[in-house]
Design a protein around this motif. Structure first.
Motif, PDB file in Angstrom:
ATOM      1  N   LEU A 172       0.852  -1.188   0.000  1.00 37.24           N
ATOM      2  CA  LEU A 172       0.000   0.000   0.000  1.00 37.24           C
ATOM      3  C   LEU A 172       0.887   1.237   0.000  1.00 37.24           C
ATOM      4  N   LEU A 173       0.635   2.118  -0.962  1.00 38.78           N
ATOM      5  CA  LEU A 173       1.358   3.381  -1.089  1.00 38.78           C
ATOM      6  C   LEU A 173       0.379   4.520  -0.868  1.00 38.78           C
ATOM      7  N   LEU A 174       0.776   5.490  -0.066  1.00 33.37           N
ATOM      8  CA  LEU A 174      -0.100   6.612   0.259  1.00 33.37           C
ATOM      9  C   LEU A 174       0.609   7.923  -0.060  1.00 33.37           C
ATOM     10  N   THR A 175       0.017   8.718  -0.964  1.00 31.78           N
ATOM     11  CA  THR A 175       0.555  10.036  -1.291  1.00 31.78           C
ATOM     12  C   THR A 175      -0.140  11.084  -0.437  1.00 31.78           C
ATOM     13  N   MET A 176       0.664  11.918   0.248  1.00 31.01           N
ATOM     14  CA  MET A 176       0.123  12.944   1.150  1.00 31.01           C
ATOM     15  C   MET A 176       0.955  14.212   1.045  1.00 31.01           C
ATOM     16  N   ALA A 177       0.362  15.303   1.501  1.00 36.03           N
ATOM     17  CA  ALA A 177       1.086  16.567   1.646  1.00 36.03           C
ATOM     18  C   ALA A 177       1.448  16.723   3.120  1.00 36.03           C
ATOM     19  N   PRO A 178       2.727  16.806   3.452  1.00 35.02           N
ATOM     20  CA  PRO A 178       3.111  16.781   4.869  1.00 35.02           C
ATOM     21  C   PRO A 178       2.793  18.058   5.629  1.00 35.02           C
ATOM     22  N   GLU A 179       2.516  19.158   4.912  1.00 33.04           N
ATOM     23  CA  GLU A 179       2.283  20.432   5.613  1.00 33.04           C
ATOM     24  C   GLU A 179       0.851  20.611   6.069  1.00 33.04           C
ATOM     25  N   VAL A 180      -0.074  19.725   5.652  1.00 34.92           N
ATOM     26  CA  VAL A 180      -1.471  19.892   6.057  1.00 34.92           C
ATOM     27  C   VAL A 180      -1.612  19.579   7.538  1.00 34.92           C
ATOM     28  N   GLU A 228       4.194   3.345  10.638  1.00 35.79           N
ATOM     29  CA  GLU A 228       3.988   2.372  11.718  1.00 35.79           C
ATOM     30  C   GLU A 228       3.122   1.206  11.263  1.00 35.79           C
ATOM     31  N   LEU A 229       2.228   1.460  10.306  1.00 36.05           N
ATOM     32  CA  LEU A 229       1.311   0.432   9.811  1.00 36.05           C
ATOM     33  C   LEU A 229       1.851  -0.278   8.571  1.00 36.05           C
ATOM     34  N   GLY A 230       3.107  -0.033   8.222  1.00 36.07           N
ATOM     35  CA  GLY A 230       3.715  -0.708   7.085  1.00 36.07           C
ATOM     36  C   GLY A 230       3.286  -0.168   5.738  1.00 36.07           C
ATOM     37  N   ILE A 231       2.826   1.073   5.711  1.00 39.02           N
ATOM     38  CA  ILE A 231       2.410   1.711   4.467  1.00 39.02           C
ATOM     39  C   ILE A 231       3.591   2.497   3.904  1.00 39.02           C
ATOM     40  N   ARG A 232       3.863   2.348   2.598  1.00 42.29           N
ATOM     41  CA  ARG A 232       4.876   3.175   1.951  1.00 42.29           C
ATOM     42  C   ARG A 232       4.302   4.573   1.735  1.00 42.29           C
ATOM     43  N   VAL A 233       5.137   5.589   1.894  1.00 44.44           N
ATOM     44  CA  VAL A 233       4.650   6.966   1.833  1.00 44.44           C
ATOM     45  C   VAL A 233       5.336   7.734   0.708  1.00 44.44           C
ATOM     46  N   SER A 234       4.572   8.674   0.153  1.00 43.84           N
ATOM     47  CA  SER A 234       5.105   9.541  -0.892  1.00 43.84           C
ATOM     48  C   SER A 234       4.538  10.935  -0.687  1.00 43.84           C
ATOM     49  N   ILE A 235       5.369  11.928  -0.921  1.00 45.09           N
ATOM     50  CA  ILE A 235       4.963  13.326  -0.835  1.00 45.09           C
ATOM     51  C   ILE A 235       4.395  13.739  -2.187  1.00 45.09           C
ATOM     52  N   GLY A 236       3.338  14.506  -2.190  1.00 42.51           N
ATOM     53  CA  GLY A 236       2.796  14.954  -3.461  1.00 42.51           C
ATOM     54  C   GLY A 236       1.705  15.977  -3.283  1.00 42.51           C
ATOM     55  N   HIS A 237       1.417  16.740  -4.351  1.00 41.12           N
ATOM     56  CA  HIS A 237       0.408  17.802  -4.312  1.00 41.12           C
ATOM     57  C   HIS A 237       0.613  18.631  -3.043  1.00 41.12           C
ATOM     58  N   THR A 238       1.789  19.217  -2.975  1.00 36.67           N
ATOM     59  CA  THR A 238       2.244  19.846  -1.740  1.00 36.67           C
ATOM     60  C   THR A 238       2.952  21.159  -2.018  1.00 36.67           C
ATOM     61  N   ASN A 239       2.876  22.057  -1.027  1.00 32.79           N
ATOM     62  CA  ASN A 239       3.682  23.274  -1.035  1.00 32.79           C
ATOM     63  C   ASN A 239       4.478  23.347   0.263  1.00 32.79           C
ATOM     64  N   ALA A 240       4.942  22.174   0.708  1.00 40.44           N
ATOM     65  CA  ALA A 240       5.645  22.103   1.988  1.00 40.44           C
ATOM     66  C   ALA A 240       6.971  22.849   1.938  1.00 40.44           C
ATOM     67  N   PRO A 241       7.301  23.585   2.992  1.00 38.90           N
ATOM     68  CA  PRO A 241       8.624  24.210   3.053  1.00 38.90           C
ATOM     69  C   PRO A 241       9.706  23.146   3.174  1.00 38.90           C
TER      70      PRO A 241
END
Length: 278
Positions: free
Chosen positions: A162-170, A182-195
């Motif tokens: 399972l891959l989850l795309t998120m914006a870390p600044e929200v 922690e739940l074994g999900i792969r993470v990806s940054i996307g659709h983001t304006n994070a500093p």
């Protein structure tokens, strides 16, 4: 023809090979010093980790049938794509989870679908609602990445990748990345304006991707400080690119390859229903 031989370039190491095949399967592959007379390439089937639909079949629908999904993966196979991450994009949370549960049920019930659908990619709704950064995702459907919602995705996907795309600044974004890991999900940054410091906090905690870098951002960016520069200045990211000369310009495509280690770049089509359709 039930058997034959092909002289081509091996896509994995770019060396010429002679490959013999019978009944649709390669039986012998040997290297050769002689380059092929034609520009032909052979290699293993491709894996695309972001496919939203194919061959007229939209994965973002409630009434997706087994026949629909079989048609899509069969046509993907004809295009040399042997496996995908079935991708769902931002919508009402209930609709997204319902579609994931339905697709998982179909995939588990049919061997061909089980072989073709390697796992799941959820792109949203934990993305930036800022104009431009949300891209084609509806800004009014963005949600906080609460531990409960992320755990629901993990439960629905079972033990599948399972891959989850998120914006870390929200709001709750960094906690969301931690919960997913922690739940074994792969993470990806996307659709983001994070500093930049937020991007570095994500990668400092473990491996992370960047979903279709160069896309999912406004057409006009600050020349001195923008999400492209910040992402390229962040160590530890595996950058996804859509190499179609539209989502990423040829110049940016070349520059990214000069700046980023080749082992930290992957390609995706980000295909949707119109891809491979008449």
């Amino acid at each position: 023809m039930s058997h034959g031989e092909i002289h081509a370039w091996n896509i994995l190491d770019r060396h010429p090979v002679l490959a013999k095949w019978e009944e649709g399967l390669f039986t012998e592959i040997t290297t050769t010093d002689e380059p092929p007379a034609e520009t032909k390439w052979i290699g293993p089937p491709l894996l695309d980790i972001q496919v939203n639909g194919y061959a007229g079949i939209d994965f973002q629908q409630d009434d997706l049938s087994e026949a629909d999904l079989l048609h899509a993966v069969e046509q993907l196979g004809q295009a040399c794509c042997g496996q995908i991450l079935f991708t769902l994009v931002t919508d009402d949370w209930e609709a997204m989870t319902r579609r994931l549960a339905r697709a998982k049920q179909l995939r588990d019930a049919h061997p061909a679908l089980g072989r073709a659908i390697a796992g799941w990619h959820i792109e949203g709704p934990f993305l930036s609602a800022e104009t431009g950064y949300c891209g084609a995702h509806p800004a009014d459907k963005m949600l906080r990445p609460t531990p409960e919602r992320i755990a629901e995705l993990r439960e629905l996907a079972g033990d599948d990748p399972l891959l989850l795309t998120m914006a870390p600044e929200v709001n709750g974004g960094l906690k969301g990345f931690a919960t997913a890991r922690e739940l074994g999900i792969r993470v990806s940054i996307g659709h983001t304006n994070a500093p930049g410091h937020i991007l570095r906090r994500v990668t400092a905690a473990g491996p992370a991707g960047f979903t279709h870098l160069g896309n999912g951002c406004p057409a006009t960016l600050d020349r001195a400080d923008n999400i492209l520069w910040r992402a390229l200045d962040t160590p530890g990211l595996t950058c996804g690119l859509i190499p179609d000369r539209w989502h990423v310009s040829p110049a940016l495509f070349r520059l990214i390859h000069r700046l980023v280690d080749p082992d930290s770049i992957y390609y995706t089509t980000d295909a949707m229903a119109a891809a491979g359709a008449p």
